[in-house]
Write an enzyme that holds these catalytic residues in place. Structure first.
Site, PDB file in Angstrom:
ATOM      1  N   TYR A 129       0.770  -1.246   0.000  1.00  0.00           N
ATOM      2  CA  TYR A 129       0.000   0.000   0.000  1.00  0.00           C
ATOM      3  C   TYR A 129       0.804   1.301   0.000  1.00  0.00           C
ATOM      4  O   TYR A 129       0.755   2.084  -0.947  1.00  0.00           O
ATOM      5  CB  TYR A 129      -0.951   0.019   1.204  1.00  0.00           C
ATOM      6  CG  TYR A 129      -2.007  -1.035   1.183  1.00  0.00           C
ATOM      7  CD1 TYR A 129      -3.195  -0.851   0.481  1.00  0.00           C
ATOM      8  CD2 TYR A 129      -1.833  -2.237   1.871  1.00  0.00           C
ATOM      9  CE1 TYR A 129      -4.183  -1.814   0.467  1.00  0.00           C
ATOM     10  CE2 TYR A 129      -2.811  -3.216   1.850  1.00  0.00           C
ATOM     11  CZ  TYR A 129      -3.984  -3.002   1.152  1.00  0.00           C
ATOM     12  OH  TYR A 129      -4.951  -3.976   1.121  1.00  0.00           O
ATOM     13  N   CYS A 193      -6.058  -5.041  -0.997  1.00  0.00           N
ATOM     14  CA  CYS A 193      -7.493  -5.350  -0.958  1.00  0.00           C
ATOM     15  C   CYS A 193      -8.290  -4.052  -1.099  1.00  0.00           C
ATOM     16  O   CYS A 193      -9.115  -3.919  -1.989  1.00  0.00           O
ATOM     17  CB  CYS A 193      -7.838  -6.066   0.336  1.00  0.00           C
ATOM     18  SG  CYS A 193      -7.054  -7.683   0.499  1.00  0.00           S
TER      19      CYS A 193
END
Length: 311
Positions: A129, A193
């Site tokens: 991320y 995700c």
């Protein structure tokens, strides 16, 4: 007639997945029940925050993880030093596989914190991320005639770009922070995700859509909702806007079969209360927030419900 509690839509989604979701074996081998395509909407005005009340959500842990994303760090050492173990299972699993050492999680985490060389070897998650958010890699021609390229020392800071675009061009449809870098997904311990954040300005209100390609509803989603709301509030403050609405959209939205006890216990509970969130300080940059800048009041959740993380 009173409006439904904001959490009821979460519980309704959980109920739908558990009673009528498609059941199948998943990547982890544990098995899930899932639906494809789901939406939740939360009003963020007047300090509202989508913290679940039918179980305790450790919001400070979620906030510390989010602040870590904004640093661009990809090693779990800084998280473990704060007692945040959200990401520890993935490096631990790799360490056990590659060394045969069945070290306990607590001991592994303690060694990550104490030993910088050990952390460098075993604590990195790959370009997950934060790396994509603040340092998306950019390549430029090195020897153009030979078709060779070199990576720039500093990539694109998507978060800084969004701050600037919200300030200077609020009507843009390009206020996006993207985590899914196709070229680098294979190098990540876990592909993103909660992959795409898009922001929208209407009047003086800033809203966010979070698209999540894969969602663990029992364990992951409560943190993801808080994180997205936190992100929206921080951006709103930095850009002199008011928080608007959080829209969450799920692709493969699932419950793990070994979460049955948690799911059934949570569905038996009734949501209650309405916690409030406040930013008590305004740093000079979105990258300068600290955990002390966040305050939650009126949060009186029901007892914690635990379940294993699927790695």
């Amino acid at each position: 007639m009173a409006a439904p509690h904001y959490e009821q839509q979460y519980l309704d989604l959980m109920q739908r997945i558990w009673t009528s979701g498609d059941e199948r074996v998943d990547r982890t081998g544990i098995g899930t029940r899932a639906v494809f395509g789901a939406q939740l909407r939360f009003d963020l005005s007047d300090g509202q925050i989508p913290l679940l009340t039918t179980k305790r959500v450790y919001w400070k842990t979620a906030a510390r993880e989010f602040l870590w994303f904004l640093t661009g760090d990809t090693n779990i050492r800084a998280l473990c030093a704060q007692g945040v173990e959200i990401w520890t299972d993935w490096p631990l699993d790799r360490y056990r596989r590659e060394t045969g050492d069945r070290i306990e999680r607590a001991a592994f985490s303690a060694r990550i914190v104490a030993d910088a060389a050990f952390a460098a070897q075993w604590g990195d998650l790959g370009p997950v991320y934060g790396k994509q958010w603040v340092d998306w890699p950019v390549y430029e021609p090195a020897e153009e005639a030979k078709g060779l390229f070199r990576k720039r020392a500093q990539g694109v800071n998507q978060v800084a770009v969004v701050v600037e675009s919200l300030r200077t061009n609020p009507g843009s449809r390009r206020h996006i922070v993207e985590g899914w870098n196709v070229a680098e997904v294979p190098a990540m311990a876990l592909p993103p995700c909660h992959k795409t954040y898009q922001f929208h300005v209407a009047g003086d209100r800033l809203s966010c859509i979070l698209y999540q390609r894969s969602c663990d509803v029992a364990l992951g989603l409560p943190f993801n909702l808080f994180g997205a709301a936190l992100f929206t509030r921080m951006l709103a403050q930095q850009c002199d806007l008011q928080p608007g609405e959080l829209v969450w959209m799920g692709g493969d939205t699932h419950l793990y079969l070994n979460h049955a006890e948690l799911v059934e216990a949570q569905l038996a509970r009734v949501p209650q209360g309405s916690p409030r969130f406040e930013l008590v300080n305004r740093p000079t940059s979105i990258f300068d927030y600290r955990i002390e800048d966040f305050a939650v009041s009126g949060y009186a959740p029901q007892a914690h419900l635990a379940a294993p993380v699927a790695v």
